[in-house]
Design an enzyme around this catalytic site. Structure first.
Site, mmCIF file in Angstrom:
data_model
loop_
_atom_site.group_PDB
_atom_site.id
_atom_site.type_symbol
_atom_site.label_atom_id
_atom_site.label_comp_id
_atom_site.label_asym_id
_atom_site.label_seq_id
_atom_site.Cartn_x
_atom_site.Cartn_y
_atom_site.Cartn_z
ATOM 1 N N SER A 111 0.841 -1.200 0.000
ATOM 2 C CA SER A 111 0.000 0.000 0.000
ATOM 3 C C SER A 111 0.874 1.248 0.000
ATOM 4 O O SER A 111 1.619 1.515 0.947
ATOM 5 C CB SER A 111 -0.908 0.014 1.238
ATOM 6 O OG SER A 111 -1.570 1.259 1.295
ATOM 7 N N HIS A 122 -1.238 -1.122 -4.199
ATOM 8 C CA HIS A 122 -2.516 -0.736 -3.598
ATOM 9 C C HIS A 122 -2.514 0.780 -3.363
ATOM 10 O O HIS A 122 -1.592 1.325 -2.757
ATOM 11 C CB HIS A 122 -2.690 -1.487 -2.276
ATOM 12 C CG HIS A 122 -3.995 -1.285 -1.602
ATOM 13 N ND1 HIS A 122 -5.133 -2.003 -1.923
ATOM 14 C CD2 HIS A 122 -4.359 -0.443 -0.609
ATOM 15 C CE1 HIS A 122 -6.134 -1.607 -1.150
ATOM 16 N NE2 HIS A 122 -5.690 -0.653 -0.337
ATOM 17 N N ASP A 182 -4.629 3.963 -1.921
ATOM 18 C CA ASP A 182 -5.727 4.342 -1.029
ATOM 19 C C ASP A 182 -6.195 5.769 -1.289
ATOM 20 O O ASP A 182 -5.431 6.725 -1.111
ATOM 21 C CB ASP A 182 -5.252 4.264 0.430
ATOM 22 C CG ASP A 182 -5.124 2.834 0.912
ATOM 23 O OD1 ASP A 182 -6.045 2.042 0.658
ATOM 24 O OD2 ASP A 182 -4.098 2.524 1.546
ATOM 25 N N MET A 208 -8.736 8.633 -0.026
ATOM 26 C CA MET A 208 -9.556 8.997 1.141
ATOM 27 C C MET A 208 -10.055 10.430 0.984
ATOM 28 O O MET A 208 -9.284 11.311 0.588
ATOM 29 C CB MET A 208 -8.711 8.914 2.403
ATOM 30 C CG MET A 208 -8.085 7.557 2.631
ATOM 31 S SD MET A 208 -7.044 7.599 4.089
ATOM 32 C CE MET A 208 -6.465 5.916 4.119
ATOM 33 N N HIS A 258 -8.301 1.635 -4.090
ATOM 34 C CA HIS A 258 -9.273 1.455 -3.003
ATOM 35 C C HIS A 258 -9.914 2.799 -2.696
ATOM 36 O O HIS A 258 -9.281 3.676 -2.112
ATOM 37 C CB HIS A 258 -8.492 0.895 -1.792
ATOM 38 C CG HIS A 258 -9.318 0.687 -0.566
ATOM 39 N ND1 HIS A 258 -8.761 0.425 0.661
ATOM 40 C CD2 HIS A 258 -10.665 0.686 -0.365
ATOM 41 C CE1 HIS A 258 -9.718 0.291 1.562
ATOM 42 N NE2 HIS A 258 -10.880 0.447 0.969
ATOM 43 N N MET A 311 -12.012 5.008 -0.667
ATOM 44 C CA MET A 311 -12.664 5.215 0.631
ATOM 45 C C MET A 311 -13.322 6.586 0.579
ATOM 46 O O MET A 311 -12.908 7.541 1.248
ATOM 47 C CB MET A 311 -11.625 5.137 1.755
ATOM 48 C CG MET A 311 -11.189 3.710 2.037
ATOM 49 S SD MET A 311 -9.667 3.644 2.987
ATOM 50 C CE MET A 311 -8.495 3.787 1.654
ATOM 51 N N MET A 361 -11.791 -5.368 5.300
ATOM 52 C CA MET A 361 -10.968 -4.435 6.069
ATOM 53 C C MET A 361 -10.663 -5.066 7.422
ATOM 54 O O MET A 361 -11.573 -5.469 8.154
ATOM 55 C CB MET A 361 -11.702 -3.106 6.279
ATOM 56 C CG MET A 361 -11.928 -2.284 5.026
ATOM 57 S SD MET A 361 -10.439 -1.947 4.068
ATOM 58 C CE MET A 361 -9.415 -1.085 5.271
ATOM 59 N N ASP A 416 -7.010 -6.094 4.045
ATOM 60 C CA ASP A 416 -6.391 -4.768 4.069
ATOM 61 C C ASP A 416 -6.370 -4.198 5.485
ATOM 62 O O ASP A 416 -7.423 -3.928 6.060
ATOM 63 C CB ASP A 416 -7.177 -3.838 3.126
ATOM 64 C CG ASP A 416 -6.499 -2.495 2.955
ATOM 65 O OD1 ASP A 416 -5.358 -2.324 3.416
ATOM 66 O OD2 ASP A 416 -7.131 -1.612 2.342
HETATM 67 C C1 DX5 Z 1 -6.469 1.781 5.554
HETATM 68 C C2 DX5 Z 1 -5.987 1.559 4.140
HETATM 69 C C3 DX5 Z 1 -4.932 0.512 4.056
HETATM 70 C C4 DX5 Z 1 -3.631 0.924 4.678
HETATM 71 C C5 DX5 Z 1 -2.885 -0.308 5.113
HETATM 72 O O1 DX5 Z 1 -7.485 2.698 5.570
HETATM 73 O O2 DX5 Z 1 -7.073 1.145 3.327
HETATM 74 O O3 DX5 Z 1 -4.729 0.109 2.713
HETATM 75 O O4 DX5 Z 1 -2.836 1.666 3.781
HETATM 76 O O5 DX5 Z 1 -1.778 0.074 5.848
HETATM 77 P P1 DX5 Z 1 -1.088 -0.896 6.904
HETATM 78 O O6 DX5 Z 1 -0.648 -2.119 6.159
HETATM 79 O O7 DX5 Z 1 0.027 -0.074 7.433
HETATM 80 O O8 DX5 Z 1 -2.118 -1.236 7.943
HETATM 81 ZN ZN ZN Z 2 -6.612 0.173 1.355
#
Ligand code: DX5
Ligand code: ZN
Length: 223
Positions: A8, A33, A35, A37, A66, A68, A137, A175
């Site tokens: 990620s 990956h 993310d 947000m 991903h 979010m 998750m 994840d």
């Molecule tokens: C959390 C994200 C994850 C995060 C994982 O909201 O969706 O993808 O980056 O990070 P680690 O592996 O550090 O928990």
């Molecule tokens: Zn993620």
């Protein structure tokens, strides 16, 4: 079927993105990956499609995006244009989840649905024939570096049984808080894609961590 490792990028050094993504290119990682947000669906804000596009230019691996975010259907085509190969939306953010899955697949991307830790797996039962991926998750979404929630393990087993029963090809992705300490247990439970942020990018030897995660089960035929 062999499992996939998806580091990620949220845990990368954004000031040295080029170097960190060169490391990913050299590594045995399968996907990157990414993310996204929005400060509304989750309390944190990461980055948008322009940065995603730049990551796609720098990274040779498929992008596993991903989302979010609330109203993800507004941005699916833009993330596809920014290089997304897999687009995952949150079940909790989509009142018309089946339509959103169709919208993702119409762009040519693989479609995923993510479930928060508090959402039971049976909500995806009627989507299993259509979905390419379900992301469970194992932390509450919003931040990297959180502690793995162990109640995720029985959810993986329950979902795997549902997938097998329907003869679906849907991949289970995990994840949050994933690393060498729990990867084998997750794969044994039925996971096929492991997302790892801090465990990879904060490690002294990230290439070695990716390689070790990738080789789990090679001798024991877990994967
Ligand atoms: C959390 C994200 C994850 C995060 C994982 O909201 O969706 O993808 O980056 O990070 P680690 O592996 O550090 O928990
Ligand atoms: Zn993620």
């Amino acid at each position: 079927m062999a499992h996939l490792i998806a580091p990620s990028v949220l845990a990368a050094d954004f000031g040295n993105l080029k170097e960190d993504l060169s490391m990913i290119n050299l590594s045995e990682a399968d996907w990157l990956h990414v993310d996204i947000m929005d400060g509304r669906f989750v309390p944190n804000i990461s980055f948008g499609m322009d940065i995603c596009k730049r990551m796609n230019e720098l990274c040779e691996k498929p992008l596993d995006v991903h989302l979010m975010i609330v109203e993800p259907e507004k941005y699916i085509e833009q993330f596809r244009a920014a290089g997304a190969d897999v687009i995952t939306v949150h079940y909790e953010a989509c009142p018309h989840i089946h339509r959103t899955i169709q919208q993702i697949q119409a762009t040519g991307a693989k479609a995923g649905v993510a479930l928060n830790p508090g959402t039971p797996v049976n909500v995806v039962k009627d989507l299993l024939e259509d979905l390419d991926l379900i992301c469970l998750m194992s932390v509450n979404p919003g931040y990297g570096g959180q502690k793995f929630i162990y109640q995720t393990l029985p959810k993986v087993r329950e979902l795997k049984a549902m997938i097998d029963e329907k003869n679906s090809k849907c991949l289970i992705e995990i994840d949050g808080g994933v690393g060498l300490q729990n990867a084998e247990e997750l794969l044994k439970a039925g996971a096929r894609v492991l997302v790892a942020g801090s465990a990879v990018f904060k490690a002294e030897q990230p290439l070695d961590v990716i390689s070790r995660m990738k080789s789990i089960g090679k001798d024991t035929l877990i994967a």
